[in-house]
Design a protein around this motif. Sequence first.
Motif, PDB file in Angstrom:
ATOM      1  N   VAL A  19       0.829  -1.203   0.000  1.00  0.00           N
ATOM      2  CA  VAL A  19       0.000   0.000   0.000  1.00  0.00           C
ATOM      3  C   VAL A  19       0.868   1.259   0.000  1.00  0.00           C
ATOM      4  CG1 VAL A  19      -1.736   1.309   1.279  1.00  0.00           C
ATOM      5  CG2 VAL A  19      -1.900  -1.184   1.151  1.00  0.00           C
ATOM      6  N   ALA A  20       1.855   1.309   0.892  1.00  0.00           N
ATOM      7  CA  ALA A  20       2.676   2.518   1.020  1.00  0.00           C
ATOM      8  C   ALA A  20       3.477   2.809  -0.244  1.00  0.00           C
ATOM      9  CB  ALA A  20       3.617   2.379   2.215  1.00  0.00           C
ATOM     10  N   LEU A  21       4.073   1.772  -0.830  1.00  0.00           N
ATOM     11  CA  LEU A  21       4.936   2.006  -1.982  1.00  0.00           C
ATOM     12  C   LEU A  21       4.135   2.310  -3.241  1.00  0.00           C
ATOM     13  CD1 LEU A  21       7.721  -0.604  -1.257  1.00  0.00           C
ATOM     14  CD2 LEU A  21       7.911   1.870  -1.171  1.00  0.00           C
ATOM     15  N   LEU A  22       2.960   1.708  -3.396  1.00  0.00           N
ATOM     16  CA  LEU A  22       2.105   2.083  -4.528  1.00  0.00           C
ATOM     17  C   LEU A  22       1.670   3.542  -4.417  1.00  0.00           C
ATOM     18  CD1 LEU A  22      -0.129  -1.107  -4.848  1.00  0.00           C
ATOM     19  CD2 LEU A  22       1.692  -0.395  -6.414  1.00  0.00           C
ATOM     20  N   LEU A  23       1.298   3.965  -3.216  1.00  0.00           N
ATOM     21  CA  LEU A  23       0.917   5.367  -3.021  1.00  0.00           C
ATOM     22  C   LEU A  23       2.090   6.303  -3.277  1.00  0.00           C
ATOM     23  CD1 LEU A  23      -1.381   5.036   0.120  1.00  0.00           C
ATOM     24  CD2 LEU A  23      -2.093   5.730  -2.173  1.00  0.00           C
ATOM     25  N   ARG A  24       3.284   5.874  -2.898  1.00  0.00           N
ATOM     26  CA  ARG A  24       4.476   6.694  -3.150  1.00  0.00           C
ATOM     27  C   ARG A  24       4.736   6.840  -4.649  1.00  0.00           C
ATOM     28  NH1 ARG A  24       7.485  10.539  -3.859  1.00  0.00           N
ATOM     29  NH2 ARG A  24       9.737  10.337  -3.617  1.00  0.00           N
ATOM     30  N   VAL A  25       4.581   5.758  -5.413  1.00  0.00           N
ATOM     31  CA  VAL A  25       4.772   5.860  -6.856  1.00  0.00           C
ATOM     32  C   VAL A  25       3.731   6.794  -7.466  1.00  0.00           C
ATOM     33  CG1 VAL A  25       4.701   4.558  -9.026  1.00  0.00           C
ATOM     34  CG2 VAL A  25       5.910   3.616  -7.055  1.00  0.00           C
ATOM     35  N   HIS A  26       2.497   6.700  -7.012  1.00  0.00           N
ATOM     36  CA  HIS A  26       1.461   7.630  -7.485  1.00  0.00           C
ATOM     37  C   HIS A  26       1.844   9.068  -7.155  1.00  0.00           C
ATOM     38  CE1 HIS A  26      -2.452   9.743  -7.492  1.00  0.00           C
ATOM     39  NE2 HIS A  26      -2.771   8.874  -8.431  1.00  0.00           N
ATOM     40  N   HIS A  27       2.349   9.288  -5.952  1.00  0.00           N
ATOM     41  CA  HIS A  27       2.801  10.612  -5.534  1.00  0.00           C
ATOM     42  C   HIS A  27       3.924  11.113  -6.438  1.00  0.00           C
ATOM     43  CE1 HIS A  27       5.375  13.245  -2.925  1.00  0.00           C
ATOM     44  NE2 HIS A  27       4.208  13.779  -2.635  1.00  0.00           N
ATOM     45  N   MET A  28       4.839  10.227  -6.805  1.00  0.00           N
ATOM     46  CA  MET A  28       5.924  10.600  -7.708  1.00  0.00           C
ATOM     47  C   MET A  28       5.385  11.038  -9.067  1.00  0.00           C
ATOM     48  SD  MET A  28       8.687   7.569  -6.815  1.00  0.00           S
ATOM     49  CE  MET A  28       9.963   8.169  -7.943  1.00  0.00           C
ATOM     50  N   ALA A  29       4.364  10.331  -9.545  1.00  0.00           N
ATOM     51  CA  ALA A  29       3.764  10.713 -10.823  1.00  0.00           C
ATOM     52  C   ALA A  29       3.116  12.087 -10.738  1.00  0.00           C
ATOM     53  CB  ALA A  29       2.739   9.656 -11.244  1.00  0.00           C
ATOM     54  N   VAL A  30       2.426  12.350  -9.648  1.00  0.00           N
ATOM     55  CA  VAL A  30       1.774  13.656  -9.456  1.00  0.00           C
ATOM     56  C   VAL A  30       2.814  14.772  -9.390  1.00  0.00           C
ATOM     57  CG1 VAL A  30       0.430  15.044  -7.825  1.00  0.00           C
ATOM     58  CG2 VAL A  30      -0.272  12.692  -8.348  1.00  0.00           C
ATOM     59  N   LYS A  31       3.942  14.502  -8.720  1.00  0.00           N
ATOM     60  CA  LYS A  31       4.978  15.513  -8.500  1.00  0.00           C
ATOM     61  C   LYS A  31       5.937  15.674  -9.682  1.00  0.00           C
ATOM     62  CE  LYS A  31       4.237  16.958  -4.230  1.00  0.00           C
ATOM     63  NZ  LYS A  31       4.087  18.385  -3.879  1.00  0.00           N
ATOM     64  N   GLY A  32       5.738  14.909 -10.747  1.00  0.00           N
ATOM     65  CA  GLY A  32       6.631  15.002 -11.892  1.00  0.00           C
ATOM     66  C   GLY A  32       7.973  14.336 -11.682  1.00  0.00           C
ATOM     67  N   GLU A  33       8.028  13.326 -10.819  1.00  0.00           N
ATOM     68  CA  GLU A  33       9.279  12.626 -10.527  1.00  0.00           C
ATOM     69  C   GLU A  33       9.463  11.359 -11.355  1.00  0.00           C
ATOM     70  OE1 GLU A  33       9.375  11.976  -6.309  1.00  0.00           O
ATOM     71  OE2 GLU A  33       8.980  14.074  -5.842  1.00  0.00           O
ATOM     72  N   LEU A  34       8.533  11.114 -12.288  1.00  0.00           N
ATOM     73  CA  LEU A  34       8.636   9.982 -13.194  1.00  0.00           C
ATOM     74  C   LEU A  34       8.703  10.491 -14.627  1.00  0.00           C
ATOM     75  CD1 LEU A  34       5.915   7.534 -11.778  1.00  0.00           C
ATOM     76  CD2 LEU A  34       8.380   7.417 -11.425  1.00  0.00           C
ATOM     77  N   PRO A  35       9.251   9.708 -15.558  1.00  0.00           N
ATOM     78  CA  PRO A  35       9.169  10.091 -16.969  1.00  0.00           C
ATOM     79  C   PRO A  35       7.721  10.359 -17.373  1.00  0.00           C
ATOM     80  CG  PRO A  35      10.632   8.209 -16.678  1.00  0.00           C
ATOM     81  CD  PRO A  35       9.976   8.446 -15.350  1.00  0.00           C
ATOM     82  N   ALA A  36       7.506  11.340 -18.229  1.00  0.00           N
ATOM     83  CA  ALA A  36       6.153  11.819 -18.531  1.00  0.00           C
ATOM     84  C   ALA A  36       5.243  10.704 -19.047  1.00  0.00           C
ATOM     85  CB  ALA A  36       6.224  12.960 -19.540  1.00  0.00           C
ATOM     86  N   ASP A  37       5.734   9.859 -19.960  1.00  0.00           N
ATOM     87  CA  ASP A  37       4.902   8.793 -20.510  1.00  0.00           C
ATOM     88  C   ASP A  37       4.489   7.803 -19.424  1.00  0.00           C
ATOM     89  OD1 ASP A  37       5.130   9.944 -22.971  1.00  0.00           O
ATOM     90  OD2 ASP A  37       6.604   8.514 -23.756  1.00  0.00           O
ATOM     91  N   LEU A  38       5.419   7.482 -18.541  1.00  0.00           N
ATOM     92  CA  LEU A  38       5.124   6.553 -17.462  1.00  0.00           C
ATOM     93  C   LEU A  38       4.177   7.183 -16.443  1.00  0.00           C
ATOM     94  CD1 LEU A  38       5.805   3.688 -16.661  1.00  0.00           C
ATOM     95  CD2 LEU A  38       7.791   4.558 -15.398  1.00  0.00           C
ATOM     96  N   ALA A  39       4.367   8.454 -16.154  1.00  0.00           N
ATOM     97  CA  ALA A  39       3.479   9.149 -15.218  1.00  0.00           C
ATOM     98  C   ALA A  39       2.036   9.137 -15.714  1.00  0.00           C
ATOM     99  CB  ALA A  39       3.950  10.578 -15.004  1.00  0.00           C
ATOM    100  N   ARG A  40       1.827   9.328 -17.018  1.00  0.00           N
ATOM    101  CA  ARG A  40       0.465   9.301 -17.564  1.00  0.00           C
ATOM    102  C   ARG A  40      -0.177   7.932 -17.363  1.00  0.00           C
ATOM    103  NH1 ARG A  40       2.683  12.842 -21.496  1.00  0.00           N
ATOM    104  NH2 ARG A  40       3.345  11.095 -22.809  1.00  0.00           N
ATOM    105  N   LEU A  41       0.594   6.875 -17.509  1.00  0.00           N
ATOM    106  CA  LEU A  41       0.045   5.538 -17.305  1.00  0.00           C
ATOM    107  C   LEU A  41      -0.257   5.291 -15.830  1.00  0.00           C
ATOM    108  CD1 LEU A  41       2.464   3.623 -19.680  1.00  0.00           C
ATOM    109  CD2 LEU A  41       0.016   3.991 -20.052  1.00  0.00           C
TER     110      LEU A  41
END
Length: 206
Positions: A177-199
Amino acid sequence: MSEKPPWLKAHGTPWGVTRETVVYDNPWITLTEYDAVAPTGRPALYGKVTFKNRAIGVVPLHADGTVTLVGQNRFPHANYSWEIPEGGAPLDEDPLDGAKRELAEEVGLQAADWRLILTMELSNSITDEICHGYLALDLTPTATAPDDTEDLAIARVPFAEVLDAAVSGHMPDSLTVALLLRVHHMAVKGELPADLARLVLADARS
């Protein structure tokens, strides 16, 4: 990583100890009983579980926005649990080496891009267990080697669907739960590549 804000400061008096006795020990944990002195000055009886490994969790996020998960029967709750790949790393081992080993052993993957995304105290009222959580990207297959007590199922599921299942209570494992939420947070904050963040941010219902 943002700077630690000034309000995150310690207050009061730390716990004290007047006696400690090891009441149980095995290759994975030690249980110690303490006569303690609380921060209020009152005497207290305390038990602490000391772990001989660090907990490791890995989110294997593929380029198509799917996540590889592990299913297995867990002993303590006598339940079947779908989780991210997890395991333990000895205290004298680099946690990243432990994460690489667990990812390969459990789901047969290796990653070219590793990111430490979260460090957690898993149950800090009674244990000293620390978890290091990683995001694994640029994934390729490798040989599996599960432990002789592990009967593992593997599934590859879109991230949004996995996150919905986790926050709906269908995947209650805390690391997952914690790590999935963290990855989602990274996508929101622009900490992932743009294409991956959109997915990652895609609607699971679409």
